[in-house]
Design an enzyme around this catalytic site. Structure first.
Site, PDB file in Angstrom:
ATOM      1  N   GLU A 176       0.837  -1.212   0.000  1.00 15.77           N
ATOM      2  CA  GLU A 176       0.000   0.000   0.000  1.00 15.77           C
ATOM      3  C   GLU A 176       0.869   1.259   0.000  1.00 15.77           C
ATOM      4  OE1 GLU A 176      -2.902  -0.374  -0.829  1.00 15.77           O
ATOM      5  OE2 GLU A 176      -3.275  -2.458  -0.291  1.00 15.77           O
ATOM      6  N   ASP A 212       3.184  -4.612  -5.619  1.00 14.53           N
ATOM      7  CA  ASP A 212       3.609  -5.911  -5.087  1.00 14.53           C
ATOM      8  C   ASP A 212       5.127  -6.008  -5.013  1.00 14.53           C
ATOM      9  OD1 ASP A 212       1.213  -7.143  -4.492  1.00 14.53           O
ATOM     10  OD2 ASP A 212       1.120  -8.340  -6.323  1.00 14.53           O
ATOM     11  N   GLU A 225      -0.658  -2.463  -9.706  1.00 16.65           N
ATOM     12  CA  GLU A 225      -0.649  -3.429  -8.604  1.00 16.65           C
ATOM     13  C   GLU A 225       0.634  -4.258  -8.613  1.00 16.65           C
ATOM     14  OE1 GLU A 225      -2.691  -3.526  -6.120  1.00 16.65           O
ATOM     15  OE2 GLU A 225      -4.114  -2.058  -6.939  1.00 16.65           O
TER      16      GLU A 225
END
Length: 639
Positions: A488, A551, A547
């Site tokens: 995040e 990651d 994303e």
């Protein structure tokens, strides 16, 4: 953890090595489209709270605040299946009648503000969100309606998924319309009209891949110019009715769509639009009517995801009740099942991950000094939310339930709450952004970063094993929740987040050469995932790039944090990373997510990202020729 890991297989497929035994035995429940890591936590919380709220409804314990007392009344109303079945379609008929009575666009125009407040379908919508270039103040946004099929790409000629799905939708919609009182012929004609209207919308909206670039949402326009998008309704008057004045500006999220709105909302399409409105409304409300409506109304969604059976009546009722009172339920869950000690412990972990990130930025060898300094400023300004809010959102004080004794129905209460929420939303126009407002309830198994607010949120529900537990080693926790936390944080510096500053403003704080280098690295990440075969389809590297960058950054930073602990065990770190992505899904669900989800498939999140880290190779002695080996020149390291 007690799971058996096939260590000999790690060199070839760490996901299979860690999860293979589980995958052999795992069964997807008939009312699910997937099972595994995240879903197991969801199911566990559901079991716990269903037992608690059943006891609450039976009077075995008393609500500890006024909001929970109203939730109890609503829960009882939702679970009054006898009353819902007896009422049948009656509660929705006044809403349908309201649509039926429209004879012209003028009729719609006369009630447009209230139509929007009532949550009724329109070929456009308005929303209030932080102004992306002045993120301290809320602005008015214009948006587009949802399509029948999951994405505009499904409307391409010859799309096989559409050929399977549209007949399911058609049959479901026809059946629902006959259940509310239309003849079979009327229902057939109306559904065809609704589909025809939907087909005119589809070419002009963005695909999921196009929507993944958040910066393209920001198209400020003089409101007086925007209001000319249609001459069939008075958008100036409508918005004035919503926010009390005429704004100077609106942010048009999809200019191509609004350029086509005149053609979509023309006189020839009025009857089609009415049918589209009725079909959408009946489907939307099917979940709050009788059991036959609920089961029928979920047919298409189940076909989309490969779910074999509808959820039980009581399970669906639980999710309806808790979803409506989400923050009230989250407050209860957070205090009872998480608590202040765990809240502080995880908050400390987030701070630790931020500090690791700061050090990595300080040591970064490809960012210029000015960009590095500004990145650290952004990290220092990052707001952290962990567990649950300090107080229940004040809007729930307005949620006063009209019980059956008061003449209330489930539908009338849902309508009332919809209007309360929508009015509250529009009241925030031009007001300061509530940066600390929780947008996800504490009982939600998820986490997020909001680029407009520069805030990271970790609800209590995700903060349990295998992601996090006081019974796990520090390396296991860093391979689980540590990597999620750093994921995040990494969103602040992915291809979207990197374009927003510490205040959440869309503002380029990078030097030209730094951004060019970052773009090259992002292209490498796109290439690393693009075209990987999966579920008979291929991964879209462009759709999933943000994303995947998060990651990669999250895993890399979490590993560094794990290495800073006295009990560091990188084998346990990588194994728990693979464990949290454990997942078994239906083929339909996999294929749906490949089309619309910005995340790569779970198996690939586990397997591909570890290949980018040098320590993975030394920890498990991975060599050229092994399945998990990737040449150093192909490895992607951004953060």
């Amino acid at each position: 953890m007690s799971d058996k890991v096939n260590t000999a297989l790690i060199k070839d497929d760490i996901y299979e090595a860690v999860n293979g035994e589980w995958l052999k035995d795992a069964k997807i429940p008939a009312d699910h489209s997937s099972t595994g890591g995240f879903m197991d936590l969801v199911d566990g919380i559901e079991k716990t709270l269903r037992a608690d709220f059943k006891a609450l409804a039976a009077g075995e314990w008393e609500p500890n605040n006024a909001e929970m007392a109203e939730f109890k009344k609503f829960y009882q109303l939702v679970f009054d299946f006898k009353q819902r079945d007896q009422a049948g379609a009656e509660p929705i008929k006044p809403i349908i009648k309201r649509i039926e009575e429209l004879e012209s666009y003028q009729d719609l125009d006369a009630q447009l503000s209230d139509w929007i407040l009532s949550g009724l379908p329109l070929p456009f919508n308005f929303d209030i969100e932080a102004d992306m270039k002045n993120a301290q103040v809320n602005a008015l946004f214009a948006g587009v309606p949802s399509l029948i099929l999951p994405d505009k790409t499904y409307y391409a000629q010859g799309n096989q998924a559409a050929k399977q799905l549209m007949p399911v939708y058609t049959e479901m919609a026809r059946k629902l319309l006959t259940m509310v009182g239309y003849s079979a012929d009327e229902a057939e004609a109306m559904v065809e009209e609704a589909k025809h209207f939907d087909a005119q919308i589809a070419p002009h909206v963005k695909s999921a891949e196009e929507s993944a670039d958040m910066t393209k949402m920001y198209n400020p326009e003089a409101f007086s110019d925007f209001a000319k998008a249609t001459n069939k309704v008075d958008l100036v008057k409508a918005v004035n009715g919503l926010i009390g004045t005429t704004p100077d500006q609106i942010i048009d999220t999809e200019p191509a769509y609004f350029a086509a709105l005149k053609d979509i909302m023309d006189d020839n399409n009025f009857v089609l639009m009415k049918s589209w409105m009725i079909v959408k409304t009946v489907i939307a409300y099917s979940n709050v009517l009788s059991e036959d409506f609920r089961v029928t109304g979920g047919t298409y969604r189940r076909a989309l995801s490969g779910q074999k059976e509808p959820a039980s009546q009581s399970k669906a009722a639980y999710y309806l009740a808790t979803g409506t009172f989400d923050q009230v339920v989250g407050d209860y869950y957070g205090h009872k099942y998480f608590g202040e000690k765990a809240k502080q412990d995880v908050h400390d972990m987030v701070v630790k991950m931020i500090n690791v990130y700061k050090q990595r930025l300080t040591d970064n060898d490809w960012l210029g000094e000015d960009t590095r300094k500004k990145a650290i400023v952004k990290l220092n300004a990052l707001m952290i939310q962990v567990g649950y809010p300090d107080a229940i959102d004040p809007i729930f004080k307005q949620y006063q339930v009209d019980t059956a004794e008061d003449g209330g129905t489930l539908v009338s209460n849902v309508q009332k709450f919809t209007k309360i929420n929508t009015k509250d939303q529009f009241s925030k126009w031009n007001q300061p952004v509530e940066r600390g407002k929780w947008e996800m309830s504490a009982n939600t198994v998820n986490a997020y970063y909001h680029p407009f607010k520069n805030i990271i949120v970790f609800p209590a529900a995700i903060l349990q094993a295998p992601f996090y537990s006081l019974d796990q080693s520090s390396s296991e926790n860093f391979g689980g929740i540590g990597a999620v936390i750093a994921h995040e944080i990494s969103h602040a510096f992915d291809n979207n987040g990197s374009q927003f500053d510490e205040f959440g403003n869309l503002n380029n704080w990078w030097s030209k050469s730094d951004h060019e280098h970052f773009d090259q690295l992002a292209q490498k990440m796109i290439k690393e995932f693009d075209g990987i075969p999966f579920a008979g389809e291929k991964v879209n590297g462009k759709l999933t790039v943000s994303e995947n960058i998060a990651d990669a950054g999250g895993l890399s930073c979490a590993e560094e944090a794990a290495k800073g602990e006295d009990d560091c065990d990188l084998s346990a770190f990588f194994i728990n990373w693979a464990r949290i992505w454990r997942n078994k899904s239906t083929e339909q669900h996999k294929q749906l997510l490949l089309s619309i989800d910005v995340h790569a498939p779970s198996e690939l999140r586990a397997n591909v990202q570890v290949k980018n880290l040098a320590d993975f190779y030394t920890t498990f002695d991975v060599q050229p020729g092994d399945g998990m080996y990737m040449a150093p020149s192909d490895r992607v390291n951004i953060w």
